[in-house]
Design an enzyme around this catalytic site. Structure first.
Site, PDB file in Angstrom:
ATOM      1  N   ASP A  30      14.199  73.268  -7.221  1.00  0.00           N
ATOM      2  CA  ASP A  30      13.890  73.054  -8.674  1.00  0.00           C
ATOM      3  C   ASP A  30      13.020  71.804  -8.797  1.00  0.00           C
ATOM      4  OD1 ASP A  30      13.558  72.954 -11.440  1.00  0.00           O
ATOM      5  OD2 ASP A  30      15.896  72.576 -11.700  1.00  0.00           O
TER       6      ASP A  30
ATOM      7  N   ASP B 210       5.137  80.754 -16.478  1.00  0.00           N
ATOM      8  CA  ASP B 210       5.578  81.912 -17.551  1.00  0.00           C
ATOM      9  C   ASP B 210       5.261  81.539 -18.643  1.00  0.00           C
ATOM     10  OD1 ASP B 210       6.913  83.589 -18.779  1.00  0.00           O
ATOM     11  OD2 ASP B 210       8.181  84.191 -16.808  1.00  0.00           O
TER      12      ASP B 210
ATOM     13  N   LYS C  66       7.205  86.090 -26.127  1.00  0.00           N
ATOM     14  CA  LYS C  66       7.781  86.241 -27.295  1.00  0.00           C
ATOM     15  C   LYS C  66       8.429  84.928 -27.926  1.00  0.00           C
ATOM     16  CE  LYS C  66       9.911  90.730 -25.987  1.00  0.00           C
ATOM     17  NZ  LYS C  66      11.138  91.527 -25.606  1.00  0.00           N
TER      18      LYS C  66
ATOM     19  N   THR D 225      -8.239  83.270  -9.005  1.00  0.00           N
ATOM     20  CA  THR D 225      -7.429  84.205  -8.176  1.00  0.00           C
ATOM     21  C   THR D 225      -7.841  85.440  -8.496  1.00  0.00           C
ATOM     22  OG1 THR D 225      -5.491  84.063  -9.919  1.00  0.00           O
ATOM     23  CG2 THR D 225      -5.597  82.500  -8.299  1.00  0.00           C
TER      24      THR D 225
END
Length: 264
Positions: free
Chosen positions: A149, A172, A176, A243
């Site tokens: 982490d 990410d 929502k 990419t």
């Protein structure tokens, strides 16, 4: 690169109290005060993570890369300041990359900048194996991987003022609204990053989700240790490659936004 390390700022659970449980109002000569939350007791240290574990199978080729290159290029997490010269075998400016996915852009940039060291954090095992495979195929010497982490790495391995740059590409987006709090680029985390940058060091974030781009720009602009290198969003720096994922999105009409800030 897709969502690299999935991001989580999980809210602390709060149990509602009944009216009978509420404390009485203290006397005016003894004002109530909340206990100071410091160090490891602070909610930030309990809740902030830079990822959510994803599934996925490590291929035979990735496993061979673990076996062949892991002993040299994987750095174990240790809760102590990192000896950069010992880790990389040289003294050079170091860039931290958080969440490199399958390592395509990481390997490209490291090859383009052999004069810099790249410390890369990723917990997705197939992604780590994929980057190790690229390291072997391209004979890269300036990458080290910490499969842990990034928050712990920042807190315990990277002293203030030790980084020349930080890359956070396509984290990410947590589309929502109710999940926006899980996004990685939030004020407490950005303060950690800014604190680890050397004067003149840079923080480069990129996303293909416009609401997240707007949040990135707002959060980074509010950090007093940082200054924007552009009037708003930055032109894509030449070192960041397009990419396959990004090219596909562009063909579908999706935008991509870069923000590049410097340590003041």
């Amino acid at each position: 690169m897709g969502a690299c390390m999935a991001r989580s700022l999980q809210s602390a659970a709060v149990t509602p109290s009944s009216s009978n449980d509420l404390p009485r109002t203290p006397p005016t000569d003894a004002p109530a005060s909340e206990p100071e939350l410091t160090g490891e007791n602070h909610p930030l240290h309990r809740r902030l993570k830079s990822f959510v574990k994803r599934g996925g199978r490590t291929t035979d080729g990735q496993q061979r890369a673990y076996d062949d290159y892991g002993p040299r290029f994987l750095l174990p997490y240790r809760a102590e300041p990192l000896d950069f010269e010992a880790a990389f075998g040289r003294s050079a400016p170091t860039v931290l990359e958080i969440g490199f996915g399958m390592g395509e852009a990481t390997a490209h940039i490291a090859a383009l900048m052999p004069e810099k060291n790249f410390l890369c954090c990723e917990v997705h095992e197939p992604g780590v194996g994929a980057l190790l495979k690229r390291i072997g195929e391209q004979r890269l010497q300036n990458i080290r991987i910490c499969a842990h982490d990034a928050v712990d790495v920042l807190d315990h391995m990277l002293p203030p003022g030790t980084l020349a740059g930080v890359h956070v590409f396509f984290p990410d987006p947590w589309h929502k609204t109710r999940h926006n709090k899980r996004r990685l680029i939030q004020s407490p985390f950005v303060r950690k990053l800014a604190d680890r940058l050397q004067p003149g060091g840079y923080l480069h974030c990129a996303t293909d989700w416009q609401p997240y781009a707007e949040q990135m720009l707002e959060v980074l602009s509010a950090e007093p240790l940082l200054r924007n290198t552009a009037p708003g969003y930055a032109p894509k720096p030449a070192y960041r490659p397009l990419t396959k994922f990004e090219n596909r999105g562009i063909k579908l009409g999706h935008g991509v936004w870069d923000v590049v800030f410097e340590r003041a």
